[in-house]
Design an enzyme around this catalytic site. Structure first.
Site, short mmCIF file in Angstrom:
data_model
loop_
_atom_site.label_atom_id
_atom_site.label_comp_id
_atom_site.label_asym_id
_atom_site.label_seq_id
_atom_site.Cartn_x
_atom_site.Cartn_y
_atom_site.Cartn_z
N ARG A 114 0.80 -1.23 0.00
CA ARG A 114 0.00 0.00 0.00
C ARG A 114 0.83 1.29 0.00
NH1 ARG A 114 -3.09 -3.19 3.52
NH2 ARG A 114 -4.93 -4.00 2.44
N LYS A 136 2.79 11.67 -11.42
CA LYS A 136 2.02 10.69 -12.21
C LYS A 136 2.85 9.43 -12.36
CE LYS A 136 -1.12 13.39 -15.05
NZ LYS A 136 -1.52 13.72 -16.43
N GLU A 178 9.28 18.14 -25.09
CA GLU A 178 8.50 18.52 -23.89
C GLU A 178 8.90 19.91 -23.40
OE1 GLU A 178 5.91 17.04 -22.76
OE2 GLU A 178 6.06 14.88 -23.11
N LYS A 213 6.83 23.16 -15.17
CA LYS A 213 5.95 22.01 -14.94
C LYS A 213 5.53 21.97 -13.47
CE LYS A 213 4.79 17.29 -15.20
NZ LYS A 213 4.95 15.95 -15.66
N GLU A 223 -5.08 17.26 -11.53
CA GLU A 223 -5.56 17.52 -12.89
C GLU A 223 -7.06 17.78 -12.98
OE1 GLU A 223 -3.26 15.58 -16.04
OE2 GLU A 223 -5.14 15.32 -17.13
N ARG A 227 -3.77 21.84 -14.76
CA ARG A 227 -2.74 20.85 -15.14
C ARG A 227 -2.97 20.26 -16.52
NH1 ARG A 227 0.09 16.13 -11.41
NH2 ARG A 227 1.37 15.30 -13.08
N ASN A 231 -1.08 18.67 -21.28
CA ASN A 231 -1.43 17.67 -22.29
C ASN A 231 -1.45 18.23 -23.71
OD1 ASN A 231 -1.75 15.63 -20.39
ND2 ASN A 231 -3.85 16.28 -19.94
N HIS A 234 -0.58 16.09 -26.68
CA HIS A 234 -0.59 14.69 -26.22
C HIS A 234 -1.84 13.92 -26.60
CE1 HIS A 234 2.89 15.96 -24.03
NE2 HIS A 234 3.04 14.81 -23.42
N HIS A 238 -0.43 10.91 -28.14
CA HIS A 238 -0.53 9.59 -27.51
C HIS A 238 -1.14 8.56 -28.46
CE1 HIS A 238 -0.21 10.49 -22.93
NE2 HIS A 238 0.92 10.14 -23.46
N HIS A 255 8.50 8.95 -27.45
CA HIS A 255 7.42 9.77 -26.89
C HIS A 255 7.49 11.22 -27.40
CE1 HIS A 255 4.47 11.13 -23.96
NE2 HIS A 255 5.29 12.09 -23.61
P1 NAD Z 1 13.02 5.64 -21.49
O1 NAD Z 1 12.87 5.56 -20.04
O2 NAD Z 1 12.62 4.46 -22.31
O3 NAD Z 1 14.55 6.00 -21.80
C1 NAD Z 1 14.99 6.06 -23.13
C2 NAD Z 1 16.18 5.12 -23.39
O4 NAD Z 1 17.35 5.72 -22.85
C3 NAD Z 1 16.05 3.75 -22.73
O5 NAD Z 1 16.58 2.79 -23.59
C4 NAD Z 1 16.93 3.89 -21.49
O6 NAD Z 1 17.44 2.65 -21.07
C5 NAD Z 1 18.03 4.78 -22.01
N1 NAD Z 1 18.73 5.59 -21.01
C6 NAD Z 1 18.20 6.19 -19.93
N2 NAD Z 1 19.11 6.99 -19.36
C7 NAD Z 1 20.25 6.87 -20.08
C8 NAD Z 1 21.53 7.48 -19.99
N3 NAD Z 1 21.79 8.42 -19.07
N4 NAD Z 1 22.46 7.12 -20.90
C9 NAD Z 1 22.17 6.22 -21.88
N5 NAD Z 1 20.98 5.64 -22.03
C10 NAD Z 1 20.01 5.96 -21.14
O7 NAD Z 1 12.21 6.86 -22.13
P2 NAD Z 1 12.01 8.40 -21.72
O8 NAD Z 1 11.98 9.14 -22.99
O9 NAD Z 1 12.94 8.84 -20.67
O10 NAD Z 1 10.55 8.41 -21.07
C11 NAD Z 1 9.41 8.10 -21.82
C12 NAD Z 1 8.31 7.69 -20.88
O11 NAD Z 1 8.00 8.75 -19.99
C13 NAD Z 1 7.02 7.31 -21.56
O12 NAD Z 1 6.58 6.06 -21.07
C14 NAD Z 1 6.05 8.41 -21.17
O13 NAD Z 1 4.73 7.96 -21.09
C15 NAD Z 1 6.59 8.80 -19.83
N6 NAD Z 1 6.21 10.14 -19.40
C16 NAD Z 1 5.64 10.28 -18.18
C17 NAD Z 1 5.26 11.53 -17.72
C18 NAD Z 1 4.68 11.68 -16.35
O14 NAD Z 1 4.20 12.78 -16.01
N7 NAD Z 1 4.74 10.69 -15.52
C19 NAD Z 1 5.46 12.66 -18.53
C20 NAD Z 1 6.05 12.49 -19.77
C21 NAD Z 1 6.42 11.22 -20.20
#
Ligand code: NAD
Length: 352
Positions: A114, A136, A178, A213, A223, A227, A231, A234, A238, A255
């Site tokens: 939990r 999130k 972003e 942000k 949201e 907030r 989006n 998005h 998305h 993304h």
């Molecule tokens: P990711 O986590 O897949 O990272 C991208 C790639 O880079 C992966 O292969 C990872 O292993 C590699 N990597 C990470 N750090 C590294 C480093 N320092 N050096 C070398 N390689 C590295 O993708 P992302 O773009 O970071 O995140 C995308 C995700 O974030 C999506 O799932 C999206 O939905 C989510 N997201 C969430 C929010 C939220 O508010 N929670 C907002 C925007 C996006």
């Protein structure tokens, strides 16, 4: 660099991040400390992070990298690992990775027994300026993005821009999308600064994006209203991301790459419905197409993407709600868009 106060936690940068992490662990009396990495951050980030941590964690667990692994099956593996390691309510989970890992690790921590404490240490630009901030957490359901999750805040977010040194340029650009969004929705001066600099991934710009942000999230953590402006791009973005994720024949689309297309499309809708000027629309399109290759969409692709739109979690009462721009730096929420405009938006995107 100065820390940024968020809801119940702070975002610390660079040296202050390291000091805050050590202090937090020293004063929190955790029964155990666990670190979650993926197959890339274990190589590129973990050794440096261990120096910063200054203690030996009880255990480290590696998950597979990439969006295709952001699902409940991976969560199960992490829950089982925590359980086998004897994690209890007083354990801490540190998420060292990109947005996939901070989203998934945050969700795992929020639901294990939990809820246990977690700290986000984002290692991609996208995770630094966006995914790790705002609480999130969650995973995808099949190809549908972020369908399962909770809003729950970390203990702290620690940003070390040095981790970007090993990140692929394509991944850096994904985060840049972003950052540009932050300017588009709330700060025209920041948009102008970003689109004319090559140093967008430095500490100063990262901090400014986090501040934007964070400011929005603090005013509306769950949201209900403001907030939603985050989006922008998005809703269609998305759907495009999900479609490419599901397709066996399409190339991968990151993304940020998907929402870059989404922002041009929703820029077009903004021009049609909310008075965004033609000049600003052109500026948005030119800026994104300078940094991102134009994506090929066939008519069948567009139809499938539009079908996916209805699954978007932001839909309420069966209608698709959009965030649109009245001007650069000025977003409005809850705009209903007539269906016939979607195809026109794609036609505008394709126009050379
Ligand atoms: P990711 O986590 O897949 O990272 C991208 C790639 O880079 C992966 O292969 C990872 O292993 C590699 N990597 C990470 N750090 C590294 C480093 N320092 N050096 C070398 N390689 C590295 O993708 P992302 O773009 O970071 O995140 C995308 C995700 O974030 C999506 O799932 C999206 O939905 C989510 N997201 C969430 C929010 C939220 O508010 N929670 C907002 C925007 C996006």
């Amino acid at each position: 660099m100065e820390s940024i106060k968020s809801l119940a936690y702070e975002v610390h940068m660079e040296e202050l991040a390291e000091a805050s992490l050590r202090q937090h662990i020293a004063k929190s009396d955790y029964s155990s400390v666990f670190v979650l990495v993926d197959e890339n951050t274990t190589v590129h980030c973990l050794p440096r992070f261990m120096h910063k941590l200054g203690m030996t964690p009880n255990a480290i667990h590696e998950i597979k990298a990439g969006e295709v692994h952001k699902h409940i099956g991976t969560c199960s593996l992490v829950w089982e690992w925590l359980s086998e390691q004897g994690a209890d309510r007083k354990s801490l989970l540190i998420n060292l990775g990109g947005g996939v890992l901070t989203d998934l690790g945050g969700f795992v921590a929020s639901t294990f027994k939990r809820g246990i404490d977690f700290i986000n240490v984002p290692t991609t630009l996208l995770a630094m300026v966006d995914a790790s901030i705002g609480g999130k957490t969650g995973v995808d359901l099949g190809a549908l993005k972020n369908q399962i999750g909770v809003i729950n805040q970390p203990q702290m977010v620690l940003v070390f821009p040095e981790f970007l040194e090993t990140l692929e340029p394509r991944q850096i650009r994904s985060g840049f999308a972003e950052m540009l969004k932050h300017g588009l929705i709330i700060d025209a001066a920041y948009w102008n600064a970003l689109r004319t600099t090559e140093n967008f991934a430095d500490g100063k710009c990262i901090q400014q994006s986090i501040a934007i942000k964070n400011d929005v999230v603090c005013q509306d953590p769950t949201e209900k209203g403001l907030r939603k402006i985050l989006n922008f791009g998005h809703t269609l973005g998305h759907a495009i991301e999900s479609y490419f994720l599901e397709s066996k024949t399409k190339p991968t689309l990151l993304h940020g790459e998907a929402i870059a297309v989404g922002m041009i499309l929703e820029g077009y809708l903004s021009h049609e419905l909310k008075g965004l000027s033609k000049l600003s629309l052109q500026e948005i399109k030119d800026t994104f197409l300078t940094h991102f290759d134009r994506v090929d969409f066939t008519q069948a692709d567009i139809e499938a993407i539009l079908r996916l739109l209805i699954y978007d979690k932001k839909n309420s009462h069966g209608e698709v709600n959009f965030v649109l721009l009245q001007a650069i730096g000025n977003a409005v929420t809850d705009v209903k868009v007539p269906e016939n405009l979607f195809e026109k938006a794609f036609a505008y995107y394709k126009e050379v």
